[in-house]
Design a protein around this motif. Structure first.
Motif, PDB file in Angstrom:
ATOM      1  N   ARG A  93       0.811  -0.811  -0.253  1.00 16.45           N
ATOM      2  CA  ARG A  93       0.189   0.362   0.346  1.00 16.45           C
ATOM      3  C   ARG A  93       0.929   1.078  -0.322  1.00 16.45           C
ATOM      4  O   ARG A  93       2.136   1.889   0.312  1.00 16.45           O
ATOM      5  CB  ARG A  93      -0.802   0.172   1.058  1.00 16.45           C
ATOM      6  N   ILE A  94       0.288   2.636  -0.047  1.00 17.04           N
ATOM      7  CA  ILE A  94       0.067   3.420  -0.270  1.00 17.04           C
ATOM      8  C   ILE A  94       0.516   3.619   0.809  1.00 17.04           C
ATOM      9  O   ILE A  94      -0.731   4.361   1.281  1.00 17.04           O
ATOM     10  CB  ILE A  94       0.584   4.655  -1.415  1.00 17.04           C
ATOM     11  N   LEU A  95       1.378   4.468   1.779  1.00 14.25           N
ATOM     12  CA  LEU A  95       1.154   4.784   3.207  1.00 14.25           C
ATOM     13  C   LEU A  95       0.892   6.555   3.421  1.00 14.25           C
ATOM     14  O   LEU A  95       0.523   7.538   3.637  1.00 14.25           O
ATOM     15  CB  LEU A  95       2.307   4.986   4.335  1.00 14.25           C
ATOM     16  N   GLN A  96       2.205   7.182   2.070  1.00 13.04           N
ATOM     17  CA  GLN A  96       2.363   8.407   2.213  1.00 13.04           C
ATOM     18  C   GLN A  96       2.520   9.390   0.959  1.00 13.04           C
ATOM     19  O   GLN A  96       3.609   8.715  -0.021  1.00 13.04           O
ATOM     20  CB  GLN A  96       2.672   9.687   3.052  1.00 13.04           C
ATOM     21  N   VAL A  97       1.779  10.323  -0.074  1.00 17.33           N
ATOM     22  CA  VAL A  97       2.851  11.001  -0.793  1.00 17.33           C
ATOM     23  C   VAL A  97       2.592  12.367  -0.887  1.00 17.33           C
ATOM     24  O   VAL A  97       2.077  12.971  -0.298  1.00 17.33           O
ATOM     25  CB  VAL A  97       1.747  10.395  -2.098  1.00 17.33           C
ATOM     26  N   GLY A  98       3.798  12.451  -1.177  1.00 13.16           N
ATOM     27  CA  GLY A  98       4.160  14.071  -0.565  1.00 13.16           C
ATOM     28  C   GLY A  98       5.628  14.692  -0.752  1.00 13.16           C
ATOM     29  O   GLY A  98       6.169  13.850  -1.529  1.00 13.16           O
ATOM     30  N   THR A  99       5.673  15.668  -1.251  1.00 13.25           N
ATOM     31  CA  THR A  99       7.430  16.253  -1.168  1.00 13.25           C
ATOM     32  C   THR A  99       8.289  15.877  -0.161  1.00 13.25           C
ATOM     33  O   THR A  99       7.680  15.353   1.239  1.00 13.25           O
ATOM     34  CB  THR A  99       7.106  17.509  -1.328  1.00 13.25           C
ATOM     35  N   PRO A 100       9.342  15.669  -0.506  1.00 11.74           N
ATOM     36  CA  PRO A 100      10.086  15.160   0.408  1.00 11.74           C
ATOM     37  C   PRO A 100       9.853  15.838   2.474  1.00 11.74           C
ATOM     38  O   PRO A 100       9.501  15.236   3.322  1.00 11.74           O
ATOM     39  CB  PRO A 100      11.345  15.094   0.135  1.00 11.74           C
ATOM     40  N   LYS A 101       9.483  17.310   1.806  1.00 12.77           N
ATOM     41  CA  LYS A 101       9.649  18.202   3.060  1.00 12.77           C
ATOM     42  C   LYS A 101       8.244  17.772   4.121  1.00 12.77           C
ATOM     43  O   LYS A 101       8.713  17.264   5.150  1.00 12.77           O
ATOM     44  CB  LYS A 101       9.271  19.667   3.054  1.00 12.77           C
ATOM     45  N   GLU A 102       7.502  17.011   3.498  1.00 14.71           N
ATOM     46  CA  GLU A 102       5.833  16.850   3.913  1.00 14.71           C
ATOM     47  C   GLU A 102       6.699  15.865   3.910  1.00 14.71           C
ATOM     48  O   GLU A 102       6.441  15.455   4.988  1.00 14.71           O
ATOM     49  CB  GLU A 102       4.642  16.674   2.838  1.00 14.71           C
TER      50      GLU A 102
END
Lengths: 374, 299
Positions: A215-224
């Motif tokens: 599963r994908i747990l989180q998608v975001g910029t490296p900072k996020e």
């Protein structure tokens, strides 16, 4: 960031191998020209994901769209997608030139066009003059560059990279990371970069998808991802963190008071989505990054800060910084990073078995969910 | 003076080390070396010598002559047999590759569970005593044999097919049966050594199934192909039992000529000369294969 028609859209993708669900109902979008990284431990499904996008595996459910066009069941030779394989997968019987020219020849490009393109690409990756060499005569880094331009020469809409730097040693890896990021910027092709190395993902990617157990747990910029991990797994997997296990005592807006038994009561913050699901008395974890914590020999006068006393268990001098391992009264050891700015700093003299105060601002402690909040 | 002495002792020391190492190595390989020398190279040297001796029916005189070689190269019958030998061995080799390559290909692409079962089934016939195998073929191929009776029963043919037994065809059929595993296994091994990711990379770069075969699998299995050719073609050139039993007059091979020179014609000189002509041709072929394929690819 995704535009009206995303470069790539993955919708409810699922793949099973026997009883194992390798990819479990995954959806995400990637903008054209983006450097996107799939990050996760081995067995998290990231390579399966990549192989489905590349057409080497057929999904059991869900769809894949490339610039709005459905490609779910197209064979690999018919998609505008190319792959850079983990072990390079160069053709051992062909020299560098013929390796790179392999794709164009299958597409019947005229030989003079092939010659121009191969020469230009070899120059781009600093391998001019290597045309006649065979893969067995190349170093790991050189093989990787050949594998990269062999896939790039067809100018795919999407380039998939499966742990391309995994087998290289640190120095070459770091050099190639920068080179890759620059090449991606130059050619403007969308990259999906699979890796288990969080620092690699942080260095190169525009956005990161953290995967675990299909599963994908989180998608975001490296900072996020680093600053606002949504759950315990992400916080632990990306960078180092200190986790406090406790019970919710009080909720005020996004501020949450947590009782860590045998240690302290501390204040942290929860994300907007998460805070709505929190209840008083719920067991949760609080994450504090080592560099967000401060150390002091005397009790700091910082009202509102989270504050706890401990004993220096160990310290590791790292040149630019020092890593302190502080044992807290509940026997938990926390990691604290301190910059070595000045020799007059009071931290300079702190040593083993000394009692110290650890303190940090409440908004630096993140209240985490165990699973991804929906 | 001191330096000279030093370097001198040094050199002597080094020489002794080299000598000891050389001696150690020699002692290690000594028994097998003697074995091969006495039982293989000495007799061969004697044969080579005999091939230049004056020789006739049951006579052999140590007088140097090239007659044996001249006899061979001026006799139409011997040259025809040499030609036959090449036709049979080459034909069988071509058919072996045509039959063996696909078998190796499917074996390499199959799951490991069945791969070894099929390899086993392929090897079993080779384990059967070869005389029994050849006689079994005689029963199958004969005028009243299984194949002819079956075809006549079906009405496909009215008369038994004569070319099935005592012919070049018969020799080739039996040779193919005998040597098939030795063709399949080296090709299978070289095909199985090709990483899956290389094939996937070729697909990813736009290869059709044919492209993958033509540009990846075939060139990467060439070493296996050459290995099987060296392993099989050369023994087939020297074959004598198979042609003797199923070949008849038209399936006569050079091996039979050599055998008859030694055992019935009693002309050891001519027999030896023909043996060395065959050996020379074989060596030239091996050299050619090595030159084309490269030694390191064969080993």
């Amino acid at each position: 960031m995704p535009e009206s028609t995303p470069g790539l859209e993955v919708r409810n993708l699922t793949k099973r191998f026997g009883n194992i669900v390798a990819v479990n109902d995954v959806s995400f979008e990637i903008a054209s020209g983006e450097f996107f990284s799939l990050l996760g431990p081995s067995g998290s499904g990231k390579t399966t994901m990549l192989r489905m996008i590349g057409g080497l595996e057929t999904p059991d459910a869900g769809d894949i769209f490339l610039e709005g066009k459905k490609i779910t069941f197209l064979p690999p030779e018919k998609r505008d997608v190319n792959i850079v394989f983990q072990n390079y997968a160069l053709f051992p019987h062909l020299n560098v030139y013929d390796n790179v020219a392999f794709g164009p020849r299958r597409r019947k490009w005229p030989e003079d066009k092939i010659r121009r393109e191969v020469t230009a690409l070899l120059e781009m990756v600093h391998l001019s003059g290597y045309e006649e060499k065979y893969p067995r005569q190349l170093s790991g880094g050189e093989k990787q560059r050949v594998a990269l331009i062999r896939a790039l020469i067809l100018k795919p809409k999407l380039l998939l990279l499966d742990e391309p730097l995994g087998a290289l040693d640190l120095k070459i890896r770091q050099a190639l990371q920068l080179e890759l990021a620059n090449i991606q910027y130059e050619v403007g092709i969308t990259f999906i970069y699979v890796t288990h190395d969080q620092s690699e993902a942080l260095t190169m990617a525009d956005r990161i998808a953290v995967m675990n157990k299909g599963r994908i747990l989180q998608v975001g910029t490296p900072k996020e991802i680093y600053e606002h991990p949504v759950n315990r797994f992400v916080a632990n997997f990306i960078g180092n963190t200190n986790l406090f296990e406790g019970v919710v005592k009080e909720i005020a807006g996004q501020d949450v008071k947590v009782d860590v038994p045998g240690l302290m009561e501390l204040w942290g913050i929860a994300s907007e989505n998460h805070v709505a699901q929190l209840r008083i008395g719920q067991r949760i974890a609080v994450s504090v990054r080592p560099e967000k914590m401060r150390l002091s020999r005397v009790k700091p006068q910082k009202p509102g800060y989270n504050l706890v006393q401990g004993v220096v268990d160990d310290l590791i001098y790292l040149g630019v910084s020092t890593e302190f391992l502080v044992r807290l009264p509940n026997d938990q050891v926390v990691r604290v990073f301190a910059q070595n700015i000045s020799r007059e700093d009071e931290l300079w003299s702190i040593t083993w078995d000394e009692p110290v105060w650890v303190y940090w601002r409440p908004e630096r402690s993140l209240v985490l969910a165990d699973e991804a909040p929906t | 003076m001191t330096t000279a002495t030093l370097s001198h002792t040094h050199r002597r020391h080094r020489w002794r080390l080299t000598f000891q190492r050389y001696l150690g190595l020699t002692l290690n390989i000594f028994p097998p070396f003697i074995y091969i020398l006495l039982l293989f190279y000495v007799p061969m040297g004697m044969m080579f010598l005999i091939s230049f001796w004056k020789s006739g029916y049951m006579t052999l005189e140590p007088i140097f002559t090239l007659d044996n070689y001249i006899t061979f190269f001026t006799s139409p019958i011997y040259l025809k047999t040499l030609y036959n030998t090449f036709i049979i061995a080459t034909g069988a080799m071509i058919l072996l590759v045509i039959i063996g390559y696909p078998i190796a290909y499917y074996l390499a692409r199959m799951g490991p569970k069945y791969t070894y079962l099929i390899l086993f089934l392929l090897i079993i016939p080779v384990e059967i005593n070869f005389l029994i195998r050849i006689f079994a073929w005689k029963i199958a191929l004969g005028g009243n044999g299984v194949i002819n009776s079956f075809l006549m029963q079906l009405g496909v043919i009215q008369e038994p097919l004569k070319f099935l037994l005592y012919s070049k065809t018969a020799v080739m059929i039996v040779l193919i049966h005998e040597w098939l595993p030795y063709v399949v296994i080296p090709i299978f091994l070289s095909l199985r050594g090709i990483p899956q990711s290389v094939i996937e990379a070729a697909r990813d770069l736009g290869s059709s199934r044919y492209d993958i075969f033509r540009h990846i699998l075939l060139p990467l299995s060439v070493p296996g192909l050459f290995a099987s050719m060296v392993l099989v073609y050369i023994p087939m050139l020297g074959e004598f039992a198979v042609p003797a039993l199923v070949g008849g007059p038209s399936g006569y091979m050079l091996g039979n000529v050599i055998e008859s020179q030694f055992l019935s014609a009693g002309n050891w000189g001519l027999g030896s000369a023909i043996g060395f002509i065959l050996l020379a041709i074989t060596l030239v072929l091996v050299a050619l294969v090595i030159k084309i394929a490269g030694v390191e690819e064969l080993l």
